[in-house]
Design a protein around this motif. Structure first.
Motif, PDB file in Angstrom:
ATOM      1  N   MET A 189       0.814  -1.216   0.000  1.00  0.00           N
ATOM      2  CA  MET A 189       0.000   0.000   0.000  1.00  0.00           C
ATOM      3  C   MET A 189       0.847   1.267   0.000  1.00  0.00           C
ATOM      4  N   GLY A 190       2.145   1.100   0.282  1.00  0.00           N
ATOM      5  CA  GLY A 190       3.021   2.265   0.327  1.00  0.00           C
ATOM      6  C   GLY A 190       2.922   3.041   1.615  1.00  0.00           C
ATOM      7  N   ILE A 191       2.599   2.352   2.704  1.00  0.00           N
ATOM      8  CA  ILE A 191       2.498   3.013   4.007  1.00  0.00           C
ATOM      9  C   ILE A 191       3.363   2.256   5.009  1.00  0.00           C
ATOM     10  N   GLN A 192       3.606   2.891   6.139  1.00  0.00           N
ATOM     11  CA  GLN A 192       4.342   2.243   7.208  1.00  0.00           C
ATOM     12  C   GLN A 192       3.412   1.319   8.001  1.00  0.00           C
ATOM     13  N   PRO A 193       3.919   0.187   8.519  1.00  0.00           N
ATOM     14  CA  PRO A 193       3.070  -0.722   9.311  1.00  0.00           C
ATOM     15  C   PRO A 193       2.359  -0.035  10.467  1.00  0.00           C
ATOM     16  N   ALA A 194       3.015   0.952  11.096  1.00  0.00           N
ATOM     17  CA  ALA A 194       2.394   1.652  12.220  1.00  0.00           C
ATOM     18  C   ALA A 194       1.167   2.447  11.787  1.00  0.00           C
ATOM     19  N   ASN A 195       1.071   2.771  10.488  1.00  0.00           N
ATOM     20  CA  ASN A 195      -0.065   3.540   9.975  1.00  0.00           C
ATOM     21  C   ASN A 195      -1.050   2.652   9.213  1.00  0.00           C
ATOM     22  N   ALA A 196      -0.994   1.359   9.458  1.00  0.00           N
ATOM     23  CA  ALA A 196      -1.819   0.413   8.705  1.00  0.00           C
ATOM     24  C   ALA A 196      -3.306   0.732   8.825  1.00  0.00           C
ATOM     25  N   THR A 197      -3.991   0.665   7.690  1.00  0.00           N
ATOM     26  CA  THR A 197      -5.434   0.930   7.645  1.00  0.00           C
ATOM     27  C   THR A 197      -6.225  -0.372   7.556  1.00  0.00           C
ATOM     28  N   PHE A 198      -5.675  -1.416   8.121  1.00  0.00           N
ATOM     29  CA  PHE A 198      -6.345  -2.716   8.128  1.00  0.00           C
ATOM     30  C   PHE A 198      -6.073  -3.390   9.471  1.00  0.00           C
ATOM     31  N   THR A 199      -6.923  -4.344   9.819  1.00  0.00           N
ATOM     32  CA  THR A 199      -6.790  -5.073  11.078  1.00  0.00           C
ATOM     33  C   THR A 199      -6.376  -6.505  10.804  1.00  0.00           C
ATOM     34  N   VAL A 200      -5.393  -6.970  11.521  1.00  0.00           N
ATOM     35  CA  VAL A 200      -4.957  -8.362  11.433  1.00  0.00           C
ATOM     36  C   VAL A 200      -5.384  -9.047  12.728  1.00  0.00           C
ATOM     37  N   THR A 201      -6.309  -9.993  12.624  1.00  0.00           N
ATOM     38  CA  THR A 201      -6.876 -10.649  13.797  1.00  0.00           C
ATOM     39  C   THR A 201      -6.624 -12.150  13.747  1.00  0.00           C
ATOM     40  N   THR A 202      -6.092 -12.694  14.829  1.00  0.00           N
ATOM     41  CA  THR A 202      -5.871 -14.135  14.908  1.00  0.00           C
ATOM     42  C   THR A 202      -7.049 -14.792  15.620  1.00  0.00           C
ATOM     43  N   GLN A 203      -7.186 -16.104  15.453  1.00  0.00           N
ATOM     44  CA  GLN A 203      -8.280 -16.822  16.098  1.00  0.00           C
ATOM     45  C   GLN A 203      -8.156 -16.774  17.610  1.00  0.00           C
ATOM     46  N   SER A 204      -6.936 -16.770  18.133  1.00  0.00           N
ATOM     47  CA  SER A 204      -6.759 -16.727  19.578  1.00  0.00           C
ATOM     48  C   SER A 204      -7.266 -15.406  20.147  1.00  0.00           C
ATOM     49  N   GLU A 205      -7.043 -14.305  19.412  1.00  0.00           N
ATOM     50  CA  GLU A 205      -7.568 -13.016  19.844  1.00  0.00           C
ATOM     51  C   GLU A 205      -9.088 -13.011  19.829  1.00  0.00           C
ATOM     52  N   LEU A 206      -9.644 -13.552  18.747  1.00  0.00           N
ATOM     53  CA  LEU A 206     -11.093 -13.610  18.620  1.00  0.00           C
ATOM     54  C   LEU A 206     -11.688 -14.475  19.717  1.00  0.00           C
ATOM     55  N   LEU A 207     -11.029 -15.589  20.010  1.00  0.00           N
ATOM     56  CA  LEU A 207     -11.496 -16.488  21.055  1.00  0.00           C
ATOM     57  C   LEU A 207     -11.446 -15.804  22.414  1.00  0.00           C
TER      58      LEU A 207
END
Length: 408
Positions: free
Chosen positions: A256-274
């Motif tokens: 996307m051409g952005i820094q990870p700290a400015n990410a405009t998306f969410t990365v969710t693992t199953q353990s977090e959801l659980l």
């Protein structure tokens, strides 16, 4: 007067007015049964949702719009613009082709839309998912009929579909094989390749009503070639999930051409959801138990009421016994025992009722009775007999013999 005589006298007193005693037992029964059953409903909901999440696999990662938990995975804060960036097929391709994501085993891009699906005179509104063929293996989706579409179907953007069990029931009726038939999805004909096995719907939505089609066909006919709804990733192992999530954040942000700290998306693992789900269902269970506990307190008030009435009716008897030398503790103990017997029997009946009703489905949830809730509810019911019977007992033992004997 021995303890055996005290118990015998208490039972005789209760038996002398069975209707009143039965109504008091009913109040305690409802309170205890409600606590156990509603805690069971909360536990059942938690178990069902947990089972569904775990059924997807503990190595599943979901990427969707919103601030990323793994924003600092690549280090540095950066200042790239984040306002116009969204997940696209380029994001999925970057992950699939990158050597920088060794812990990411598979990538499933998804698009979705809500539309009308019809077969003959039957029609309904539902969700259509456009995915790649590996969706079925990554999400462990089983088929009850037919087969899933293949890579060639997606490459050629064929009009093929796999539908949910409930949707098959709606469109084709029970016992009617849907495979090979043509349904209309937003005026576009699709041939049904397979029907998914029914999945548990407790605690959230499922694919039972959905239509799943090749993503190439979905983009061509239904959603257009814009943004993706989400990405579903499969890590190579459960132990590699966090590394895979961090790798995905770095690669997608780079694309996307952005820094990870400015990410405009969410990365969710199953353990977090659980973990989040467990927290929510735990709060729900606590709230349900608190509501049910109110009826248990009301039952305790009922015990107090009947014991006060009993003291009033037996005032002369108390006076005679005290005149004959009965100590205060004997008078007090008898009334406490009567109240405890009522609350204990009511508690046992409440436990039995809760177990009997636990075989039923309540609001789509099958209650799961826990030993802790049974012990707590029954213990509280016994304590209620002692505590709520204490005041009437003290009042009875405090009566002066002369005044008690004069009572009409």
């Amino acid at each position: 007067m021995g303890l055996g005589e005290i118990f015998s006298s208490a039972f005789r007193s209760i038996a002398s007015n069975l209707t009143r005693a039965a109504l008091t037992l009913l109040g305690v029964l409802i309170g205890v049964g409600s606590v156990i059953l509603l805690v069971g409903v909360g536990s059942g909901a938690s178990a069902s949702v947990t089972s569904r999440i775990e059924g997807l696999g503990t190595n599943i990662i979901t990427v969707s719009s919103g601030m990323s938990r793994y924003g600092n995975a690549g280090g540095g804060s950066g200042s790239g613009s984040t306002s116009a960036q969204s997940l696209t097929m380029a994001s999925a391709n970057a992950l699939q082709k990158s050597d920088a994501a060794p812990d990411v085993a598979q990538v499933v891009p998804q698009v979705s839309t809500s539309t009308t699906v019809a077969y003959g005179s039957q029609s309904t509104s539902t969700q259509v998912l456009g995915v790649t063929p590996n969706y079925f293996t990554v999400t462990d989706t089983k088929l009850a009929q037919g087969t899933a579409f293949q890579t060639i179907d997606n490459t050629l953007a064929r009009n093929t579909a796999v539908i949910g069990a409930d949707l098959a029931q709606t469109l084709f009726g029970s016992g009617d094989n849907a495979v090979g038939k043509t349904i209309t999805v937003d005026s576009t004909p699709f041939t049904v390749y397979g029907v998914m096995a029914e999945k548990d719907t407790t605690g959230g939505s499922s694919v039972n009503e959905d239509v799943i089609v090749p993503i190439a066909r979905a983009q061509r006919s239904l959603t257009g070639y814009g943004n993706l709804s989400s990405l579903t990733l499969q890590a190579k192992s459960t132990q590699a999930v966090n590394n895979a999530a961090a790798e995905a954040t770095d690669i997608i942000a780079g694309q996307m051409g952005i820094q990870p700290a400015n990410a405009t998306f969410t990365v969710t693992t199953q353990s977090e959801l659980l973990s989040t789900t467990s927290s929510v269902t735990s709060s729900l269970t606590t709230m349900l138990a608190a509501i049910a506990a109110i009826s248990l307190v009301v039952g305790g008030i009922g015990v107090t009421n009947i014991m006060l009435v009993t003291v009033s009716e037996r005032t002369r008897e108390i006076g005679i016994r005290k005149a004959l030398g009965a100590p205060r503790w004997v008078i007090s103990l008898q009334f406490v025992i009567e109240a405890t017997i009522l609350s204990t029997v009511g508690g046992l009946l409440g436990v039995g009722t809760a177990f009997a009703l636990s075989s039923m489905t309540i609001a789509g949830i099958k209650p799961v009775i826990t030993l802790g809730s049974v012990v707590l509810a029954f213990g509280v019911s016994v304590a209620i007999g002692i505590i709520f019977g204490g005041y009437p007992a003290i009042r009875a033992s405090s009566l002066k013999p002369v005044e008690a004997l004069r009572h009409e």
